[in-house]
Design a protein around this motif. Sequence first.
Motif, PDB file in Angstrom:
ATOM      1  N   UNK A 176       0.824  -1.214   0.000  1.00 37.72           N
ATOM      2  CA  UNK A 176       0.000   0.000   0.000  1.00 37.72           C
ATOM      3  C   UNK A 176       0.857   1.263   0.000  1.00 37.72           C
ATOM      4  N   UNK A 177       0.536   2.184  -0.909  1.00 35.49           N
ATOM      5  CA  UNK A 177       1.143   3.511  -0.891  1.00 35.49           C
ATOM      6  C   UNK A 177       0.307   4.351   0.073  1.00 35.49           C
ATOM      7  N   UNK A 178       0.894   4.675   1.191  1.00 33.27           N
ATOM      8  CA  UNK A 178       0.141   5.272   2.294  1.00 33.27           C
ATOM      9  C   UNK A 178       0.585   6.711   2.524  1.00 33.27           C
ATOM     10  N   UNK A 179      -0.371   7.628   2.573  1.00 32.24           N
ATOM     11  CA  UNK A 179      -0.033   9.031   2.827  1.00 32.24           C
ATOM     12  C   UNK A 179      -0.874   9.563   3.987  1.00 32.24           C
ATOM     13  N   UNK A 180      -0.190  10.026   5.014  1.00 39.23           N
ATOM     14  CA  UNK A 180      -0.871  10.732   6.112  1.00 39.23           C
ATOM     15  C   UNK A 180      -0.980  12.206   5.746  1.00 39.23           C
ATOM     16  N   UNK A 181      -2.096  12.825   6.138  1.00 41.98           N
ATOM     17  CA  UNK A 181      -2.264  14.266   5.955  1.00 41.98           C
ATOM     18  C   UNK A 181      -2.674  14.854   7.302  1.00 41.98           C
ATOM     19  N   UNK A 182      -1.916  15.831   7.772  1.00 42.30           N
ATOM     20  CA  UNK A 182      -2.249  16.450   9.065  1.00 42.30           C
ATOM     21  C   UNK A 182      -1.611  17.830   9.147  1.00 42.30           C
ATOM     22  N   UNK A 183      -1.896  18.541  10.224  1.00 43.22           N
ATOM     23  CA  UNK A 183      -1.409  19.915  10.342  1.00 43.22           C
ATOM     24  C   UNK A 183      -0.019  20.018  10.961  1.00 43.22           C
ATOM     25  N   UNK A 184       0.405  18.988  11.660  1.00 40.14           N
ATOM     26  CA  UNK A 184       1.682  19.062  12.389  1.00 40.14           C
ATOM     27  C   UNK A 184       2.870  19.207  11.446  1.00 40.14           C
ATOM     28  N   UNK A 185       3.919  19.813  11.971  1.00 40.25           N
ATOM     29  CA  UNK A 185       5.147  19.945  11.193  1.00 40.25           C
ATOM     30  C   UNK A 185       5.774  18.573  10.937  1.00 40.25           C
ATOM     31  N   UNK A 186       6.432  18.471   9.798  1.00 43.26           N
ATOM     32  CA  UNK A 186       7.060  17.187   9.437  1.00 43.26           C
ATOM     33  C   UNK A 186       8.039  16.709  10.492  1.00 43.26           C
ATOM     34  N   UNK A 187       8.683  17.653  11.155  1.00 47.03           N
ATOM     35  CA  UNK A 187       9.726  17.292  12.126  1.00 47.03           C
ATOM     36  C   UNK A 187       9.184  17.052  13.528  1.00 47.03           C
ATOM     37  N   UNK A 188       7.876  17.139  13.701  1.00 48.24           N
ATOM     38  CA  UNK A 188       7.330  16.936  15.050  1.00 48.24           C
ATOM     39  C   UNK A 188       7.508  15.475  15.455  1.00 48.24           C
ATOM     40  N   UNK A 189       7.697  15.222  16.737  1.00 51.75           N
ATOM     41  CA  UNK A 189       7.898  13.837  17.203  1.00 51.75           C
ATOM     42  C   UNK A 189       6.763  12.910  16.784  1.00 51.75           C
ATOM     43  N   UNK A 190       5.538  13.437  16.783  1.00 49.10           N
ATOM     44  CA  UNK A 190       4.396  12.591  16.411  1.00 49.10           C
ATOM     45  C   UNK A 190       4.510  12.125  14.960  1.00 49.10           C
ATOM     46  N   UNK A 191       4.781  13.053  14.064  1.00 48.21           N
ATOM     47  CA  UNK A 191       4.866  12.696  12.640  1.00 48.21           C
ATOM     48  C   UNK A 191       6.041  11.744  12.411  1.00 48.21           C
ATOM     49  N   UNK A 192       7.167  12.062  13.012  1.00 47.64           N
ATOM     50  CA  UNK A 192       8.344  11.211  12.822  1.00 47.64           C
ATOM     51  C   UNK A 192       8.074   9.795  13.325  1.00 47.64           C
ATOM     52  N   UNK A 193       7.406   9.700  14.463  1.00 46.20           N
ATOM     53  CA  UNK A 193       7.091   8.376  15.021  1.00 46.20           C
ATOM     54  C   UNK A 193       6.151   7.611  14.083  1.00 46.20           C
ATOM     55  N   UNK A 194       5.107   8.285  13.615  1.00 47.69           N
ATOM     56  CA  UNK A 194       4.125   7.619  12.743  1.00 47.69           C
ATOM     57  C   UNK A 194       4.767   7.134  11.445  1.00 47.69           C
TER      58      UNK A 194
END
Lengths: 343, 55
Positions: A176-194
């Motif tokens: 699966x080609x998976x893309x998350x879309x959200x408001x957080x910055x790319x470098x935020x711990x949440x995005x990096x973890x996900x």
Amino acid sequence: MKMGRENKLDKKFPYGKKRLINGHEGVVYVPSENRFAVVLIRGGNSCDPTRFTEEETYFEYGCDGADGLFSDCNYYNPDMLLPIPESCVHNGKLKLDAAKKLVFSDPYACMLFQLERIEDLGEAHNFRVEMAKTGLSEKEARALAVNHIFDRTVIFGLGTTGMFIGDLIKRKYPHSKLVFVARSEEESPKVKFALDITGADYVRSNYDSDELLAQAIENKLGGKATLFIGTSGNNIEHRIAFEQGVLGCNGLYDSFSLGPVVSYDTMPFGFKNQLIFGSINFRQSHMEKAIELLSESRYDEIVSLIDRDRFTSDPIDAYENIIYSKGAPIKTAVIWNKKYIEY
Amino acid sequence: MKTFGTYFQNDKLSPLCYGEVEIENTARRRLRTEPEKTAFSAKPYLPVFAEQTLS
């Protein structure tokens, strides 16, 4: 809290009460059986809680008609105290990292049910076109349709539910080609973890227009979405999927948001043969699977703790200024009783 | 039985409180096909704050 401020909580209270003990995710200790358990939060008078009807009743500990976990003790139906793996316990104490993982049992179970629904509906939705394309038998085409519904997946919103469904899709459908879309910055711990957990791509939702955001998502996906999952609780989800056309022909729209009104123009919707569904629940088997998968996961890394005394001294302030403040951790837990926790 | 916990209530200024509350062992059903059962008492050890509670 909003409902309480607006005097709208009556239907949520246990029968005969004017209050509801909150909390519906967590780990408990059962003194009479000397064991730890995760509470199967959802029960009631239904044959299958994922298909309950208007004639059936429903309750949810800590949320709907039954007291929850934020108290020194409480009563739970004994069949709803699900065992946890032995690996989570050491010398009679609950390991803190294991407890942190298991607090996600409820939302993870919800997403296991979402995955089941996507598979069921994706198969039924597209097996006939797979038969036409390939000449395969119905049985073979159904298997192909399940696989292809995950080809290009958008997950709009990156709270725990978005993260979990992404995790589950990647575990089972690695193509699966998976893309998350959200408001957080790319470098935020949440995005990096996900992204680390799922290997997904990311589009930050900070464009000047819906059109530009939609274009960025399609560029990252490499085409139109076969599957669009809304978890952000925001109206932009359906605008991107339908008005901007990110969801492709024969695509599936899974609404896991609570609140937004999903609308669409019936003309392209009908001709594109798209399918919208929503379902928020799970069965016991989903929660048992969630407990198994979570106990081997890394999700303890996204749980922070708040001191019990700090929380109980002013719970509203704690909610507003710590737990849900800007920059708050993804999940906050409180060690309600330190007696059986191993640090 | 009396216990201490946090609870929601209808109150404009104080919709969430901490204090002593009376809890009852209400018979509940897991599924329609099963009998109602009174409960085991259990002690929460690590409850968390949910993202969508009561939403």
